[in-house]
Scaffold this active site. Sequence first.
Site, PDB file in Angstrom:
ATOM      1  N   ASP A  10      -0.557  -2.945  10.387  1.00  0.00           N
ATOM      2  CA  ASP A  10      -1.026  -3.419  10.394  1.00  0.00           C
ATOM      3  C   ASP A  10      -2.209  -2.045  10.951  1.00  0.00           C
ATOM      4  OD1 ASP A  10      -1.694  -6.302   8.051  1.00  0.00           O
ATOM      5  OD2 ASP A  10      -3.093  -6.476   9.702  1.00  0.00           O
ATOM      6  N   LYS A  67       0.175   4.413   2.513  1.00  0.00           N
ATOM      7  CA  LYS A  67       0.281   3.878   3.590  1.00  0.00           C
ATOM      8  C   LYS A  67       1.920   4.694   3.889  1.00  0.00           C
ATOM      9  CE  LYS A  67      -1.848  -0.340   5.709  1.00  0.00           C
ATOM     10  NZ  LYS A  67      -1.405  -1.329   5.894  1.00  0.00           N
ATOM     11  N   GLU A 111      -0.209 -12.719   5.273  1.00  0.00           N
ATOM     12  CA  GLU A 111      -1.207 -12.547   6.212  1.00  0.00           C
ATOM     13  C   GLU A 111      -1.822 -13.970   6.882  1.00  0.00           C
ATOM     14  OE1 GLU A 111      -2.879  -8.512   6.692  1.00  0.00           O
ATOM     15  OE2 GLU A 111      -4.326  -9.096   7.235  1.00  0.00           O
ATOM     16  N   ASN A 164       1.059  -1.533  -0.262  1.00  0.00           N
ATOM     17  CA  ASN A 164       0.290   0.000   0.177  1.00  0.00           C
ATOM     18  C   ASN A 164       0.976   1.155  -0.143  1.00  0.00           C
ATOM     19  OD1 ASN A 164      -1.673   2.177   0.356  1.00  0.00           O
ATOM     20  ND2 ASN A 164      -3.181   0.505   1.898  1.00  0.00           N
ATOM     21  N   GLY A 213      -8.491   4.540   1.061  1.00  0.00           N
ATOM     22  CA  GLY A 213      -9.269   3.640   2.030  1.00  0.00           C
ATOM     23  C   GLY A 213     -10.780   4.256   2.833  1.00  0.00           C
ATOM     24  N   HIS A 220      -4.636   7.708  13.448  1.00  0.00           N
ATOM     25  CA  HIS A 220      -3.074   6.397  14.769  1.00  0.00           C
ATOM     26  C   HIS A 220      -2.016   5.824  14.146  1.00  0.00           C
ATOM     27  CE1 HIS A 220      -5.301   5.816  10.838  1.00  0.00           C
ATOM     28  NE2 HIS A 220      -5.443   4.607  10.506  1.00  0.00           N
ATOM     29  N   ARG A 221      -1.910   6.032  12.722  1.00  0.00           N
ATOM     30  CA  ARG A 221      -0.721   6.005  12.222  1.00  0.00           C
ATOM     31  C   ARG A 221       0.106   6.856  13.220  1.00  0.00           C
ATOM     32  NH1 ARG A 221      -2.660   5.351   7.694  1.00  0.00           N
ATOM     33  NH2 ARG A 221      -2.247   3.351   7.774  1.00  0.00           N
ATOM     34  N   ASP A 239     -10.252   6.524   3.972  1.00  0.00           N
ATOM     35  CA  ASP A 239     -10.545   8.371   4.656  1.00  0.00           C
ATOM     36  C   ASP A 239     -12.073   8.678   4.625  1.00  0.00           C
ATOM     37  OD1 ASP A 239      -7.703   8.120   5.993  1.00  0.00           O
ATOM     38  OD2 ASP A 239      -6.991   9.326   4.353  1.00  0.00           O
TER      39      ASP A 239
HETATM   40  P1  IMP Z   1      -4.433  -3.245   6.473  1.00  0.00           P
HETATM   41  O1  IMP Z   1      -4.994  -5.138   6.360  1.00  0.00           O
HETATM   42  O2  IMP Z   1      -3.494  -3.011   7.856  1.00  0.00           O
HETATM   43  O3  IMP Z   1      -3.887  -3.569   4.976  1.00  0.00           O
HETATM   44  O4  IMP Z   1      -5.671  -2.106   6.635  1.00  0.00           O
HETATM   45  C1  IMP Z   1      -6.928  -2.600   6.344  1.00  0.00           C
HETATM   46  C2  IMP Z   1      -8.073  -1.628   5.632  1.00  0.00           C
HETATM   47  O5  IMP Z   1      -7.602  -0.556   6.375  1.00  0.00           O
HETATM   48  C3  IMP Z   1      -6.651  -1.293   4.648  1.00  0.00           C
HETATM   49  O6  IMP Z   1      -8.244  -1.720   3.056  1.00  0.00           O
HETATM   50  C4  IMP Z   1      -6.951  -0.244   4.524  1.00  0.00           C
HETATM   51  O7  IMP Z   1      -6.846   0.467   3.102  1.00  0.00           O
HETATM   52  C5  IMP Z   1      -7.657   0.834   5.208  1.00  0.00           C
HETATM   53  N1  IMP Z   1      -6.944   1.606   5.976  1.00  0.00           N
HETATM   54  C6  IMP Z   1      -5.650   0.975   6.658  1.00  0.00           C
HETATM   55  N2  IMP Z   1      -4.970   1.946   7.284  1.00  0.00           N
HETATM   56  C7  IMP Z   1      -5.753   3.506   6.792  1.00  0.00           C
HETATM   57  C8  IMP Z   1      -6.168   5.102   6.883  1.00  0.00           C
HETATM   58  O8  IMP Z   1      -5.591   5.493   7.509  1.00  0.00           O
HETATM   59  N3  IMP Z   1      -6.774   5.916   6.439  1.00  0.00           N
HETATM   60  C9  IMP Z   1      -7.696   4.952   5.563  1.00  0.00           C
HETATM   61  N4  IMP Z   1      -8.010   3.983   5.465  1.00  0.00           N
HETATM   62  C10 IMP Z   1      -7.200   2.836   6.165  1.00  0.00           C
END
Ligand code: IMP
Length: 188
Positions: free
Chosen positions: A69, A16, A40, A13, A142, A167-168, A144
């Site tokens: 994650d 990210k 995963e 991604n 995502g 959160h990030r 957002d």
């Molecule tokens: P992942 O499994 O860590 O890739 O994330 C789970 C889901 O949450 C994925 O569909 C990501 O696109 C979404 N996601 C993770 N972080 C964000 C964010 O900061 N904003 C929006 N969507 C997010």
Amino acid sequence: MPQSFDLFFVSSNYHKYQEAKKILHSFGINLKFFKYELEEIQSFSLQEIASKKAIQAFQKYKKPIIVEDDGLYIDSLYGFPGPYSSYVFKTIGNKGILQLLKQNRKAKFVSIISFCDNKNSKSFEAKIDGSISKTQNGEGWGYDPIFIPKNLNKTFAELTNKNELSHRYKALKKFSNWYLHKLKSNGQ
Ligand code: IMP
């Protein structure tokens, strides 16, 4: 500011990575990218998923790496989609989530940053409380366009300062405190 450490972000991604790079840059850490889709494991624990991915990534690249994650946890759905957030986004997407929700729209976003090198394997967790909007607002990736941080009235996609409160951001701040301290005590 120290800028010369090789630290890699392993993910499929790019969004990210871009956010993580900006955030870590503000703490004096230069983040590089390996675009790769890690396997995963199935687990209810984001932490377990992330730390297994970090070990896998280190075994592949043999460099200090971090992986991330995330999970979106919606109160009225008993925490769903949580560890299944990626699958749910790819299937029902934001439109589907909006259709599932009624009055109670409380939710939280959780991030786990897992680090691995030849000596350490360590994870950092952070969350941001908020709610799910009634419609999709703003152009973002995502979830957002549907996630509104607590005490604000705009979605992540509409905010200009997402990278200062997400959160990030919070998980990377915890990580960088530990990482910079580690480098310093190793005399780097
Ligand atoms: P992942 O499994 O860590 O890739 O994330 C789970 C889901 O949450 C994925 O569909 C990501 O696109 C979404 N996601 C993770 N972080 C964000 C964010 O900061 N904003 C929006 N969507 C997010």
